[in-house]
Write a protein that holds these residues in place. Structure first.
Motif, mmCIF file in Angstrom:
data_model
loop_
_atom_site.group_PDB
_atom_site.id
_atom_site.type_symbol
_atom_site.label_atom_id
_atom_site.label_comp_id
_atom_site.label_asym_id
_atom_site.label_seq_id
_atom_site.Cartn_x
_atom_site.Cartn_y
_atom_site.Cartn_z
ATOM 1 N N MET A 129 21.899 0.673 44.497
ATOM 2 C CA MET A 129 20.838 1.680 44.483
ATOM 3 C C MET A 129 21.068 2.738 45.558
ATOM 4 O O MET A 129 20.797 3.925 45.344
ATOM 5 C CB MET A 129 19.479 1.014 44.674
ATOM 6 C CG MET A 129 18.935 0.335 43.431
ATOM 7 S SD MET A 129 18.676 1.486 42.062
ATOM 8 C CE MET A 129 17.467 2.601 42.771
ATOM 9 N N SER A 161 18.671 6.284 38.468
ATOM 10 C CA SER A 161 19.315 5.275 39.310
ATOM 11 C C SER A 161 18.846 3.873 38.945
ATOM 12 O O SER A 161 19.646 2.938 38.846
ATOM 13 C CB SER A 161 19.019 5.546 40.788
ATOM 14 O OG SER A 161 19.543 6.776 41.203
ATOM 15 N N VAL A 162 17.551 3.722 38.738
ATOM 16 C CA VAL A 162 16.988 2.415 38.387
ATOM 17 C C VAL A 162 17.526 1.953 37.035
ATOM 18 O O VAL A 162 17.898 0.777 36.869
ATOM 19 C CB VAL A 162 15.446 2.475 38.361
ATOM 20 C CG1 VAL A 162 14.867 1.145 37.900
ATOM 21 C CG2 VAL A 162 14.914 2.832 39.744
ATOM 22 N N ALA A 165 21.178 0.886 37.376
ATOM 23 C CA ALA A 165 21.265 -0.383 38.114
ATOM 24 C C ALA A 165 20.855 -1.554 37.227
ATOM 25 O O ALA A 165 21.490 -2.619 37.250
ATOM 26 C CB ALA A 165 20.391 -0.321 39.360
ATOM 27 N N LEU A 199 16.554 -5.064 43.792
ATOM 28 C CA LEU A 199 16.118 -3.734 43.354
ATOM 29 C C LEU A 199 14.727 -3.415 43.894
ATOM 30 O O LEU A 199 14.470 -2.306 44.389
ATOM 31 C CB LEU A 199 16.132 -3.678 41.828
ATOM 32 C CG LEU A 199 15.729 -2.361 41.163
ATOM 33 C CD1 LEU A 199 16.664 -1.230 41.561
ATOM 34 C CD2 LEU A 199 15.722 -2.523 39.647
#
Length: 386
Positions: A129, A161-162, A165, A199
């Motif tokens: 992240m 980004s999330v 990931a 996360l």
């Protein structure tokens, strides 16, 4: 400057080496020295990234980072963390786990190794992240423009980004987590849960830190306006002192979680050298001291301002480390390879920064000038986008 910044690290290294030689002989001293070098080589990119955050904090919190932060890094992550992992995964009390680490180091190593999938997934997601948020942000200064320009455009999508990931985590859980270790056990659910927790840890701690960082930027803009007004009226301008209070606390917390994520591979890799918990903690702790001192040195020397691509190289190294951690859920990767990847990427970014500064100096000498906001006009296109 060097002695002032690294003096404590050098003094404690001498004490630590002397203690290792006295308690465990020449072989123990060699183990501690090797582990110190291992930790430094694996965490050099950590120092560069930490410096980017630490320079925004005031002198008091920089001292806290060097004192309290070191205690957390050395005793927390290098001594207590492996014991806590064994206690949690083996469902035993912390005292029992600690006794196990001292009296039955081989069995203790097996339990720590068994917990590696969860550790790697948590740390891998946190580091990934950091890399994704960096690479998807549109920056004035670009190192590898042919990569960073299109990714910055994609970064305009919310929560990209999330999403990336999570895709990486799902792929890892259905590939490398399916047949883990010699027993071939399925660790998919463990990897998924640990990765999601990593996360979430980034989103919570990084989000709070980012909020205060935005406040700092707003304050800096306000201070600049006040300084201009003060200069115009003949009053003495008031300089900013950096992050303090709650803002600095959450930045400090972010740095500690970041350091924890970087230390995962070092702690696990240390078991390839020794099963003894105290030599391991001492060797990794000495390495952590130098990383902390190097962070402060980079801040005081203004190295990140002088060599503008260093942060880029460090974040690329973070991205590589995140992927390596995910791969090591099933496959073993030598720590030498992991360390060399980081050193090569940071070394390349440093050399690119040197070339940029040299080109700007030549351009400035020719009367063309080069602003500090981007590469010089004669910088090769393969290195920068500007």
């Amino acid at each position: 400057m060097l002695l002032k910044t690294f003096g404590w690290s050098m003094a404690l290294t001498a004490v630590g080496f002397a203690a290792a030689g006295f308690l465990w002989g020449w072989s123990g001293l060699a183990v501690v020295a090797i582990l110190s070098i291992l930790e430094i080589s694996l965490s050099f990119d950590n120092a560069v990234v930490n410096a980017g955050v630490l320079k925004k904090m005031n002198a008091f919190w920089q001292k806290i980072f060097l004192t309290v932060g070191v205690l957390i890094a050395v005793f927390g992550m290098r001594l207590i963390f492996p014991v806590a992992i064994v206690a949690i995964t083996a469902k035993m009390g912390p005292i029992e786990a600690f006794n196990l680490s001292i009296n039955h180091p081989d069995h203790y190593k097996e339990l720590v190794t068994a917990a590696h999938p969860a550790i790697a997934a948590f740390g891998g997601m946190f580091l990934l992240m950091i890399f994704l948020d960096f690479i998807f942000e549109d920056r004035d200064i670009k190192w590898l423009g042919f990569i960073e320009r299109p990714l910055a455009k994609l970064g305009k999508l919310d929560l990209l980004s999330v999403m990336v990931a999570l895709v990486v985590l799902v792929v890892a859980s259905f590939t490398v987590a399916k047949h883990v270790g010699h027993g071939g056990g399925d660790e998919s659910s463990t990897v998924l849960l640990a990765g999601i927790l990593g996360l979430l840890a980034y989103l919570v701690v990084g989000g709070i830190s980012g909020h205060f960082e935005e406040q700092l930027e707003e304050q800096e803009e306000k201070d600049e306006e006040e300084e201009k007004e003060a200069e115009a009226s003949g009053r003495k301008p008031v300089s900013a002192v950096g992050l303090a209070g709650k803002a600095a606390f959450f930045m400090f917390l972010y740095l500690e979680v970041l350091d924890a994520s970087f230390s995962f591979d070092g702690v696990i890799g240390a078991f390839a050298i020794t099963n003894e918990i105290f030599p391991m903690a001492l060797g990794l702790g000495i390495g952590a001291l130098y990383i902390r001192s190097l962070t402060v040195y980079l801040v005081r020397k203004g190295t990140l301002d002088d060599y503008v691509y260093l942060e880029h190289g460090a974040h690329y190294a973070i991205g590589a480390l995140a992927i390596i951690l995910m791969i090591t859920i099933e496959y073993e990767i030598n720590d030498v390879i992991t360390g060399l990847i980081g050193v090569v990427l940071i070394g390349a970014s440093f050399w690119s920064s040197v070339r940029r500064n040299r080109n700007e100096a030549v351009a400035g000498g020719d009367g063309e000038g080069g602003s500090g906001a981007g590469p010089g006009p004669s910088e090769p296109a393969a290195v920068t986008s500007e």
